[in-house]
Design an enzyme around this catalytic site. Structure first.
Site, short mmCIF file in Angstrom:
data_model
loop_
_atom_site.label_atom_id
_atom_site.label_comp_id
_atom_site.label_asym_id
_atom_site.label_seq_id
_atom_site.Cartn_x
_atom_site.Cartn_y
_atom_site.Cartn_z
N ASP A 1 -11.43 2.04 -25.22
CA ASP A 1 -11.41 3.26 -24.39
C ASP A 1 -12.62 3.24 -23.45
O ASP A 1 -13.76 3.20 -23.89
CB ASP A 1 -11.49 4.45 -25.36
CG ASP A 1 -11.56 5.79 -24.65
OD1 ASP A 1 -11.68 5.84 -23.42
OD2 ASP A 1 -11.50 6.80 -25.38
N ILE A 2 -12.35 3.29 -22.16
CA ILE A 2 -13.41 3.16 -21.14
C ILE A 2 -14.48 4.25 -21.28
O ILE A 2 -15.63 4.02 -20.91
CB ILE A 2 -12.78 3.13 -19.72
CG1 ILE A 2 -13.74 2.51 -18.72
CG2 ILE A 2 -12.33 4.52 -19.28
CD1 ILE A 2 -13.09 2.14 -17.39
N ASN B 1 -4.84 9.47 -8.86
CA ASN B 1 -3.78 9.62 -7.84
C ASN B 1 -4.44 10.08 -6.54
O ASN B 1 -5.58 10.55 -6.54
CB ASN B 1 -2.70 10.59 -8.31
CG ASN B 1 -3.28 11.89 -8.81
OD1 ASN B 1 -3.86 12.67 -8.05
ND2 ASN B 1 -3.18 12.12 -10.11
N VAL C 1 -5.60 6.71 -18.35
CA VAL C 1 -7.06 6.60 -18.30
C VAL C 1 -7.69 7.79 -17.57
O VAL C 1 -8.78 8.25 -17.92
CB VAL C 1 -7.48 5.23 -17.70
CG1 VAL C 1 -7.10 5.09 -16.25
CG2 VAL C 1 -8.97 5.00 -17.89
N ASP C 2 -6.98 8.30 -16.57
CA ASP C 2 -7.51 9.45 -15.81
C ASP C 2 -7.65 10.67 -16.73
O ASP C 2 -8.64 11.41 -16.66
CB ASP C 2 -6.56 9.77 -14.64
CG ASP C 2 -7.28 10.35 -13.44
OD1 ASP C 2 -8.49 10.11 -13.28
OD2 ASP C 2 -6.61 11.03 -12.64
N SER D 1 -3.44 0.70 -11.83
CA SER D 1 -2.02 0.64 -11.39
C SER D 1 -1.06 0.03 -12.41
O SER D 1 0.16 0.04 -12.16
CB SER D 1 -1.84 -0.10 -10.05
OG SER D 1 -2.21 0.72 -8.97
N THR D 2 -1.54 -0.53 -13.51
CA THR D 2 -0.61 -1.24 -14.41
C THR D 2 -0.04 -0.36 -15.52
O THR D 2 0.66 -0.85 -16.41
CB THR D 2 -1.26 -2.49 -15.04
OG1 THR D 2 -2.29 -2.09 -15.94
CG2 THR D 2 -1.83 -3.42 -13.98
N VAL E 1 1.35 3.89 -15.61
CA VAL E 1 2.50 4.62 -15.07
C VAL E 1 2.84 4.19 -13.65
O VAL E 1 3.98 4.35 -13.23
CB VAL E 1 2.32 6.17 -15.12
CG1 VAL E 1 2.14 6.65 -16.54
CG2 VAL E 1 1.22 6.64 -14.23
N TYR E 2 1.92 3.58 -12.92
CA TYR E 2 2.22 3.13 -11.56
C TYR E 2 3.01 1.82 -11.55
O TYR E 2 3.49 1.39 -10.49
CB TYR E 2 0.95 3.01 -10.72
CG TYR E 2 0.48 4.33 -10.12
CD1 TYR E 2 1.13 5.53 -10.41
CD2 TYR E 2 -0.61 4.38 -9.24
CE1 TYR E 2 0.71 6.74 -9.85
CE2 TYR E 2 -1.02 5.59 -8.68
CZ TYR E 2 -0.36 6.76 -8.99
OH TYR E 2 -0.79 7.94 -8.42
N1 APR Z 1 -9.50 3.47 -21.35
C1 APR Z 1 -9.12 2.34 -20.70
N2 APR Z 1 -7.87 2.12 -20.28
C2 APR Z 1 -6.94 3.07 -20.55
C3 APR Z 1 -7.26 4.28 -21.21
C4 APR Z 1 -8.60 4.47 -21.62
N3 APR Z 1 -8.99 5.55 -22.24
N4 APR Z 1 -6.11 5.02 -21.30
C5 APR Z 1 -5.12 4.29 -20.74
N5 APR Z 1 -5.62 3.13 -20.28
C6 APR Z 1 -4.94 2.00 -19.60
C7 APR Z 1 -3.44 1.94 -19.67
O1 APR Z 1 -3.02 1.42 -20.92
C8 APR Z 1 -3.15 0.98 -18.52
O2 APR Z 1 -3.32 -0.38 -18.96
O3 APR Z 1 -5.21 2.08 -18.21
C9 APR Z 1 -4.24 1.28 -17.51
C10 APR Z 1 -3.78 2.07 -16.29
O4 APR Z 1 -2.78 3.00 -16.66
P1 APR Z 1 -2.67 4.49 -16.07
O5 APR Z 1 -3.76 5.33 -16.63
O6 APR Z 1 -1.28 4.93 -16.26
O7 APR Z 1 -3.03 4.29 -14.49
P2 APR Z 1 -2.12 3.87 -13.23
O8 APR Z 1 -1.00 2.97 -13.60
O9 APR Z 1 -3.06 3.43 -12.16
O10 APR Z 1 -1.45 5.25 -12.79
C11 APR Z 1 -2.25 6.24 -12.18
O11 APR Z 1 -1.61 7.96 -13.68
O12 APR Z 1 -2.46 9.67 -14.91
C12 APR Z 1 -2.15 9.28 -13.72
O13 APR Z 1 -3.77 10.49 -12.37
C13 APR Z 1 -3.23 9.23 -12.66
O14 APR Z 1 -1.43 9.69 -11.21
C14 APR Z 1 -2.35 8.68 -11.61
C15 APR Z 1 -1.60 7.58 -12.33
#
Ligand code: APR
Length: 181
Positions: free
Chosen positions: A16-17, A30, A39-40, A126-127, A129-130
Site C-alpha cells: 500500500d503506497i 481523474n 489508490v486514489d 492507469s492499470t 479501473v482505467y
Molecule cells: N497502493 C498502491 N497501489 C494501489 C493501492 C494502494 N493503496 N490501491 C490500489 N492500487 C493499485 C491497483 O491495484 C492498480 O494496480 O493501483 C493501480 C492503479 O489502479 P487504480 O487506482 O484503479 O487507478 P487507475 O487505473 O489509474 O484509474 C484511475 O480510478 O479511483 C479512480 O480517481 C481515480 O478516476 C480515477 C481512476
C-alpha cells in the site's frame, strides 16, 4: 528489486503506497481531481479531507499531466506532497494512450524535482479501473523514470523512486520489465 540509474535508484516494492515514508506520494487521479476508489481512495483516506478541499481549488488536471498539493495527514509519516497524476483511460491502444501515460509520469517526476524531493513513490498508473494493460504500461513507466534519473545534468534532488505495486501479479510484470530495461 532495485536498479541504479545515474545517481538515483529505482525500486519495486509490493504494498500500500500510503505506508511509505517518501517525500512525495503519487496517486492515480481523474482529470476532475474528484477523488475515487483504488489508490486514489487510499491516498485521500490517508491524507484526510483537506486533500479533496485542496484539489477542488485546482480546477482539474489534463490527462497526461500531474499537479501537486500538500500531503496533509500523510505528513505524520514524513510525506510532504501528494502528486495527482492523471493517466489515460485505455481505449484499445491507438488513442495516444502511451504518450499520455509517459506524460503523467514525466510531469510527476518534474514536480517532485521542482519541490526538492529526494524520494518519490508511484503506483501503477492507469492499470486499474482505467484498464491500461500492465504489461504495456510497465516498460513505459520504468523507462520514463530511468531516463529522468539518468539525464545529464542529473536531477539535483531526486535520488530514489519507488514503485508501490499493490498485488503480486503487477509486481511480477514490473519485475520482468525492469530486468529487460
Ligand atoms: N497502493 C498502491 N497501489 C494501489 C493501492 C494502494 N493503496 N490501491 C490500489 N492500487 C493499485 C491497483 O491495484 C492498480 O494496480 O493501483 C493501480 C492503479 O489502479 P487504480 O487506482 O484503479 O487507478 P487507475 O487505473 O489509474 O484509474 C484511475 O480510478 O479511483 C479512480 O480517481 C481515480 O478516476 C480515477 C481512476
Amino acid at each position: 528489486m532495485q536498479r541504479s540509474f545515474g545517481r538515483g535508484s529505482l525500486e519495486l516494492w509490493q504494498g500500500d503506497i500510503t505506508r511509505l515514508a517518501v517525500d512525495a506520494v503519487t496517486t492515480a487521479a481523474n482529470s476532475g481531481l474528484r477523488g475515487g476508489g483504488g489508490v486514489d481512495g487510499a491516498v485521500h483516506h490517508a491524507a484526510g479531507p483537506r486533500l479533496l478541499a485542496a484539489c477542488r481549488g485546482l480546477g482539474g488536471c489534463r490527462t497526461g499531466s500531474a499537479v501537486l498539493t500538500p500531503a496533509f495527514d500523510l505528513a505524520d509519516r514524513g510525506v510532504r506532497h501528494v502528486i495527482h497524476a492523471v493517466g489515460p483511460i485505455w481505449r484499445g491502444g491507438e488513442a495516444d494512450e502511451d504518450r499520455m501515460l509517459v506524460g503523467a509520469y514525466r510531469r510527476s517526476l518534474e514536480l517532485a524535482e521542482e519541490h526538492a524531493c529526494a524520494s518519490l513513490a508511484f503506483p501503477s498508473i492507469s492499470t486499474g479501473v482505467y484498464g491500461f494493460p500492465a504489461a504495456r504500461a510497465a516498460p513505459l513507466a520504468l523507462a520514463t523514470v530511468r531516463d529522468f534519473l539518468a539525464a545529464e545534468p542529473a536531477p539535483a534532488h531526486l535520488r530514489r523512486v519507488v514503485f508501490a505495486l499493490f498485488d503480486r501479479p503487477t509486481l511480477d510484470v514490473y519485475a520482468r520489465a525492469l530486468e529487460a530495461l
